[in-house]
Scaffold this active site. Sequence first.
Site, PDB file in Angstrom:
ATOM      1  N   ARG A  83      17.788  73.038  16.401  1.00 65.45           N
ATOM      2  CA  ARG A  83      16.501  73.275  17.043  1.00 65.45           C
ATOM      3  C   ARG A  83      15.881  71.937  17.446  1.00 65.45           C
ATOM      4  O   ARG A  83      15.061  71.379  16.731  1.00 65.45           O
ATOM      5  CB  ARG A  83      15.575  74.055  16.111  1.00 65.45           C
ATOM      6  CG  ARG A  83      15.945  75.516  15.992  1.00 65.45           C
ATOM      7  CD  ARG A  83      15.209  76.201  14.851  1.00 65.45           C
ATOM      8  NE  ARG A  83      15.326  77.636  14.916  1.00 65.45           N
ATOM      9  CZ  ARG A  83      16.398  78.336  14.546  1.00 65.45           C
ATOM     10  NH1 ARG A  83      17.461  77.683  14.077  1.00 65.45           N
ATOM     11  NH2 ARG A  83      16.425  79.647  14.630  1.00 65.45           N
ATOM     12  N   HIS A 119      10.980  81.778  18.840  1.00 66.85           N
ATOM     13  CA  HIS A 119      11.784  82.032  20.040  1.00 66.85           C
ATOM     14  C   HIS A 119      11.494  83.430  20.576  1.00 66.85           C
ATOM     15  O   HIS A 119      11.397  84.397  19.805  1.00 66.85           O
ATOM     16  CB  HIS A 119      13.282  81.954  19.713  1.00 66.85           C
ATOM     17  CG  HIS A 119      13.795  80.575  19.486  1.00 66.85           C
ATOM     18  ND1 HIS A 119      13.758  79.972  18.240  1.00 66.85           N
ATOM     19  CD2 HIS A 119      14.373  79.685  20.334  1.00 66.85           C
ATOM     20  CE1 HIS A 119      14.297  78.757  18.334  1.00 66.85           C
ATOM     21  NE2 HIS A 119      14.670  78.561  19.591  1.00 66.85           N
ATOM     22  N   ASN A 140      10.235  79.088  26.259  1.00 66.87           N
ATOM     23  CA  ASN A 140      10.814  80.241  25.563  1.00 66.87           C
ATOM     24  C   ASN A 140      10.261  80.384  24.149  1.00 66.87           C
ATOM     25  O   ASN A 140      10.752  81.185  23.369  1.00 66.87           O
ATOM     26  CB  ASN A 140      12.349  80.095  25.512  1.00 66.87           C
ATOM     27  CG  ASN A 140      13.041  81.262  24.841  1.00 66.87           C
ATOM     28  OD1 ASN A 140      12.721  82.426  25.105  1.00 66.87           O
ATOM     29  ND2 ASN A 140      13.976  80.970  23.943  1.00 66.87           N
ATOM     30  N   ASN A 149       7.564  86.076  12.251  1.00 64.68           N
ATOM     31  CA  ASN A 149       8.749  85.404  12.777  1.00 64.68           C
ATOM     32  C   ASN A 149       9.915  85.448  11.794  1.00 64.68           C
ATOM     33  O   ASN A 149      11.072  85.642  12.186  1.00 64.68           O
ATOM     34  CB  ASN A 149       8.394  83.947  13.109  1.00 64.68           C
ATOM     35  CG  ASN A 149       9.541  83.194  13.739  1.00 64.68           C
ATOM     36  OD1 ASN A 149      10.188  83.670  14.655  1.00 64.68           O
ATOM     37  ND2 ASN A 149       9.801  81.998  13.232  1.00 64.68           N
ATOM     38  N   GLU A 157      16.014  91.112  15.574  1.00 63.55           N
ATOM     39  CA  GLU A 157      17.003  90.321  16.304  1.00 63.55           C
ATOM     40  C   GLU A 157      18.404  90.511  15.723  1.00 63.55           C
ATOM     41  O   GLU A 157      19.398  90.612  16.463  1.00 63.55           O
ATOM     42  CB  GLU A 157      16.611  88.841  16.266  1.00 63.55           C
ATOM     43  CG  GLU A 157      15.379  88.521  17.093  1.00 63.55           C
ATOM     44  CD  GLU A 157      14.883  87.101  16.910  1.00 63.55           C
ATOM     45  OE1 GLU A 157      14.041  86.663  17.714  1.00 63.55           O
ATOM     46  OE2 GLU A 157      15.321  86.433  15.947  1.00 63.55           O
TER      47      GLU A 157
END
Length: 272
Positions: A83, A119, A140, A149, A157
């Site tokens: 990241r 993200h 993004n 998150n 996700e």
Amino acid sequence: MKLLHFYLILLFPFLPFVSLSQDHRAEIHCKHWLGGYPYGTPATNDLIIRDIYALSNNDDTKFADWVAYRLDPELISGSNKSRKWKADPWLDPSETLEPEPHHGDYKNAYDSIHTDRGHQAPLGSLDGSPFWYEANYLSNITPQKSDLNQGAWVTLEEKVRSMVNKYKVVYVMTGPLYEREMPPLPFADEPHKVPSGYWKIILVEMENGHIEPLAFIFDQDTPRGSALQNHLYTIDDVELRSHLDFLWELSDYKEKAIEANKNEDWFEINIK
């Protein structure tokens, strides 16, 4: 003039981007959406189309109004997880947040307001691409509460990646909601607007052409252990709250049927 706007003008010299009826909406062909791009963003937005996602960046909020991405097994099979945050090189510095110096606009965001760099198109679903690093562009990213998150958001996700292995191609659209005022990032030096929540739409086109939808809405203050069932909605609900129009390239009959379908049985099979 912005680079992308220049290209759009070359392609569509007589078509204003937003202020047209549905019959005259700009035809933008892209692999990242099924049934049309999310329609209804401000005319001043920057449309950015990359290999791993497409997004519409809002000059006022400094965040994307939507991000769309097409997933397949090869794309999600990588191991690039670094990241390294960067400002989007295709945006003017006044249109997006910045990572430097000393963590830039997100400095002390976790300590002050318990917020992560969240993200929209997840790095973990794009790290099989040679362009995986573009997932870390701040266009993004949005300020997303850590409990969301690192809780229900990341869980969904992971479920989507399981769906990709099962169905081979999955289309995702996601974006923020602004339904109440939120505390700003404490050290950001650009005016911005922190989202109060998020939406996500998942679409799978079956072999017979039938489209299976799932739609979710999350509040920023979603508790870390919140069950995904609590956030299952219809695309109609997302349209009402986001003020965007989805699936408008489909026939009216097909669009209405898909957008009204909460698809709880399919949720039970694929997500729960």
